[in-house]
Design a protein around this motif. Sequence first.
Motif, PDB file in Angstrom:
ATOM      1  N   ARG A  22      30.659  28.693  49.711  1.00 42.08           N
ATOM      2  CA  ARG A  22      31.342  28.704  48.419  1.00 42.08           C
ATOM      3  C   ARG A  22      30.695  29.778  47.559  1.00 42.08           C
ATOM      4  O   ARG A  22      29.467  29.862  47.480  1.00 42.08           O
ATOM      5  N   ALA A  23      31.536  30.603  46.942  1.00 46.25           N
ATOM      6  CA  ALA A  23      31.070  31.639  46.031  1.00 46.25           C
ATOM      7  C   ALA A  23      31.637  31.350  44.643  1.00 46.25           C
ATOM      8  O   ALA A  23      32.791  30.927  44.519  1.00 46.25           O
ATOM      9  N   TYR A  24      30.819  31.570  43.629  1.00 47.31           N
ATOM     10  CA  TYR A  24      31.207  31.299  42.251  1.00 47.31           C
ATOM     11  C   TYR A  24      31.217  32.608  41.469  1.00 47.31           C
ATOM     12  O   TYR A  24      30.310  33.434  41.621  1.00 47.31           O
ATOM     13  N   SER A  66      41.261  39.897  49.526  1.00 45.76           N
ATOM     14  CA  SER A  66      41.061  38.450  49.604  1.00 45.76           C
ATOM     15  C   SER A  66      39.970  38.125  50.619  1.00 45.76           C
ATOM     16  O   SER A  66      39.805  36.972  51.003  1.00 45.76           O
ATOM     17  N   ILE A  67      39.220  39.146  51.057  1.00 45.98           N
ATOM     18  CA  ILE A  67      38.130  38.932  52.013  1.00 45.98           C
ATOM     19  C   ILE A  67      37.114  37.981  51.384  1.00 45.98           C
ATOM     20  O   ILE A  67      36.665  38.191  50.261  1.00 45.98           O
ATOM     21  N   PRO A  68      36.753  36.912  52.091  1.00 43.28           N
ATOM     22  CA  PRO A  68      35.754  35.965  51.537  1.00 43.28           C
ATOM     23  C   PRO A  68      34.391  36.624  51.358  1.00 43.28           C
ATOM     24  O   PRO A  68      34.076  37.631  51.982  1.00 43.28           O
ATOM     25  N   ILE A  69      33.599  36.032  50.500  1.00 44.31           N
ATOM     26  CA  ILE A  69      32.252  36.532  50.224  1.00 44.31           C
ATOM     27  C   ILE A  69      31.242  35.852  51.152  1.00 44.31           C
ATOM     28  O   ILE A  69      31.201  34.632  51.250  1.00 44.31           O
ATOM     29  N   SER A  99      44.169  38.026  41.151  1.00 44.25           N
ATOM     30  CA  SER A  99      44.186  37.350  39.858  1.00 44.25           C
ATOM     31  C   SER A  99      43.354  38.059  38.788  1.00 44.25           C
ATOM     32  O   SER A  99      43.410  37.687  37.622  1.00 44.25           O
ATOM     33  N   GLY A 100      42.554  39.047  39.167  1.00 49.04           N
ATOM     34  CA  GLY A 100      41.740  39.759  38.183  1.00 49.04           C
ATOM     35  C   GLY A 100      40.482  40.339  38.801  1.00 49.04           C
ATOM     36  O   GLY A 100      40.369  40.471  40.020  1.00 49.04           O
ATOM     37  N   ILE A 101      39.542  40.682  37.953  1.00 52.35           N
ATOM     38  CA  ILE A 101      38.265  41.254  38.373  1.00 52.35           C
ATOM     39  C   ILE A 101      37.238  40.124  38.396  1.00 52.35           C
ATOM     40  O   ILE A 101      37.110  39.372  37.431  1.00 52.35           O
ATOM     41  N   ARG A 102      36.515  40.026  39.499  1.00 51.56           N
ATOM     42  CA  ARG A 102      35.526  38.956  39.639  1.00 51.56           C
ATOM     43  C   ARG A 102      34.115  39.521  39.730  1.00 51.56           C
ATOM     44  O   ARG A 102      33.855  40.475  40.443  1.00 51.56           O
ATOM     45  N   ASP A 103      33.225  38.874  39.001  1.00 49.55           N
ATOM     46  CA  ASP A 103      31.796  39.177  39.037  1.00 49.55           C
ATOM     47  C   ASP A 103      31.130  38.044  39.803  1.00 49.55           C
ATOM     48  O   ASP A 103      31.181  36.891  39.386  1.00 49.55           O
ATOM     49  N   LEU A 104      30.513  38.369  40.948  1.00 47.48           N
ATOM     50  CA  LEU A 104      29.851  37.357  41.766  1.00 47.48           C
ATOM     51  C   LEU A 104      28.627  36.827  41.038  1.00 47.48           C
ATOM     52  O   LEU A 104      27.711  37.570  40.696  1.00 47.48           O
ATOM     53  N   LEU A 105      28.613  35.526  40.789  1.00 52.76           N
ATOM     54  CA  LEU A 105      27.510  34.875  40.087  1.00 52.76           C
ATOM     55  C   LEU A 105      26.491  34.305  41.065  1.00 52.76           C
ATOM     56  O   LEU A 105      25.301  34.598  40.994  1.00 52.76           O
ATOM     57  N   ILE A 106      26.960  33.484  41.996  1.00 54.43           N
ATOM     58  CA  ILE A 106      26.065  32.797  42.936  1.00 54.43           C
ATOM     59  C   ILE A 106      26.886  32.330  44.128  1.00 54.43           C
ATOM     60  O   ILE A 106      28.085  32.149  44.015  1.00 54.43           O
ATOM     61  N   TRP A 107      26.249  32.135  45.272  1.00 53.23           N
ATOM     62  CA  TRP A 107      26.955  31.590  46.428  1.00 53.23           C
ATOM     63  C   TRP A 107      26.055  30.592  47.121  1.00 53.23           C
ATOM     64  O   TRP A 107      24.847  30.629  47.011  1.00 53.23           O
ATOM     65  N   GLY A 108      26.664  29.687  47.829  1.00 55.10           N
ATOM     66  CA  GLY A 108      25.942  28.658  48.566  1.00 55.10           C
ATOM     67  C   GLY A 108      26.699  27.345  48.510  1.00 55.10           C
ATOM     68  O   GLY A 108      27.866  27.304  48.161  1.00 55.10           O
ATOM     69  N   ASN A 109      26.044  26.267  48.827  1.00 53.98           N
ATOM     70  CA  ASN A 109      26.642  24.938  48.809  1.00 53.98           C
ATOM     71  C   ASN A 109      25.611  23.929  48.342  1.00 53.98           C
ATOM     72  O   ASN A 109      24.407  24.162  48.431  1.00 53.98           O
ATOM     73  N   GLY A 110      26.086  22.803  47.856  1.00 50.78           N
ATOM     74  CA  GLY A 110      25.212  21.688  47.549  1.00 50.78           C
ATOM     75  C   GLY A 110      24.448  21.780  46.246  1.00 50.78           C
ATOM     76  O   GLY A 110      23.415  21.146  46.097  1.00 50.78           O
ATOM     77  N   PHE A 111      24.918  22.554  45.287  1.00 53.57           N
ATOM     78  CA  PHE A 111      24.255  22.623  43.994  1.00 53.57           C
ATOM     79  C   PHE A 111      25.304  22.576  42.895  1.00 53.57           C
ATOM     80  O   PHE A 111      26.487  22.743  43.147  1.00 53.57           O
ATOM     81  N   ASP A 112      24.868  22.373  41.688  1.00 52.77           N
ATOM     82  CA  ASP A 112      25.767  22.322  40.539  1.00 52.77           C
ATOM     83  C   ASP A 112      25.905  23.728  39.961  1.00 52.77           C
ATOM     84  O   ASP A 112      24.962  24.244  39.350  1.00 52.77           O
ATOM     85  N   PRO A 113      27.060  24.372  40.113  1.00 56.06           N
ATOM     86  CA  PRO A 113      27.202  25.758  39.627  1.00 56.06           C
ATOM     87  C   PRO A 113      27.209  25.862  38.099  1.00 56.06           C
ATOM     88  O   PRO A 113      26.972  26.946  37.566  1.00 56.06           O
ATOM     89  N   SER A 114      27.448  24.753  37.389  1.00 52.78           N
ATOM     90  CA  SER A 114      27.511  24.850  35.925  1.00 52.78           C
ATOM     91  C   SER A 114      26.187  25.332  35.334  1.00 52.78           C
ATOM     92  O   SER A 114      26.170  26.008  34.301  1.00 52.78           O
ATOM     93  N   ILE A 115      25.090  25.037  35.991  1.00 51.31           N
ATOM     94  CA  ILE A 115      23.782  25.515  35.532  1.00 51.31           C
ATOM     95  C   ILE A 115      23.752  27.047  35.528  1.00 51.31           C
ATOM     96  O   ILE A 115      23.268  27.672  34.591  1.00 51.31           O
ATOM     97  N   TYR A 116      24.312  27.642  36.575  1.00 52.08           N
ATOM     98  CA  TYR A 116      24.331  29.104  36.679  1.00 52.08           C
ATOM     99  C   TYR A 116      25.285  29.706  35.659  1.00 52.08           C
ATOM    100  O   TYR A 116      24.974  30.732  35.031  1.00 52.08           O
ATOM    101  N   TYR A 117      26.446  29.103  35.467  1.00 45.85           N
ATOM    102  CA  TYR A 117      27.375  29.584  34.445  1.00 45.85           C
ATOM    103  C   TYR A 117      26.755  29.487  33.058  1.00 45.85           C
ATOM    104  O   TYR A 117      26.827  30.422  32.264  1.00 45.85           O
ATOM    105  N   ASP A 118      26.133  28.344  32.759  1.00 47.50           N
ATOM    106  CA  ASP A 118      25.561  28.124  31.429  1.00 47.50           C
ATOM    107  C   ASP A 118      24.401  29.064  31.135  1.00 47.50           C
ATOM    108  O   ASP A 118      24.201  29.481  29.994  1.00 47.50           O
ATOM    109  N   ASN A 119      23.618  29.401  32.148  1.00 50.17           N
ATOM    110  CA  ASN A 119      22.443  30.243  31.953  1.00 50.17           C
ATOM    111  C   ASN A 119      22.710  31.729  32.147  1.00 50.17           C
ATOM    112  O   ASN A 119      21.806  32.540  31.935  1.00 50.17           O
TER     113      ASN A 119
END
Length: 128
Positions: A22-24, A66-69, A99-119
């Motif tokens: 999963r990529a955010y 649409s190539i996955p990250i 759908s637009g321009i995406r900036d890769l924030l973080i990738w992986g599984n099993g964590f809460d991504p809201s922490i990364y968005y908020d920080n």
Amino acid sequence: MYPLTLTRVSESALNKFGTNTRAYFWEFPSVAGARHYIVTMTNKAGAALQRYRILQGDMEATAVTSIPILTGDDPFPPAIPVSEEISGVVRASFYRRGSGIRDLLIWGNGFDPSIYYDNNPIRVVVYF
């Protein structure tokens, strides 16, 4: 100069180990008639850490993909060329999706991504 609204988006794709990657991302729209975009990445307190300039011509010359990250099986999607105006060192990856321009924030599984968005908030301004 016009500020853009950002959205939080994620992508999921099966990797070579048979599990999902999963990529955010932060996503903002591409704007017809724009000259360039200024993307400012800040810390939680709002201090600018990185500032990227994306030229409209460079964005348009980068294929919509649409190539996955980071699944390990696919070629890495083409990144939009950018310049970093504070340090000169590019540490972010921007991709052009339908759908637009995406900036890769973080990738992986099993964590809460809201922490990364908020920080790691960002601001995007488009210039005409």
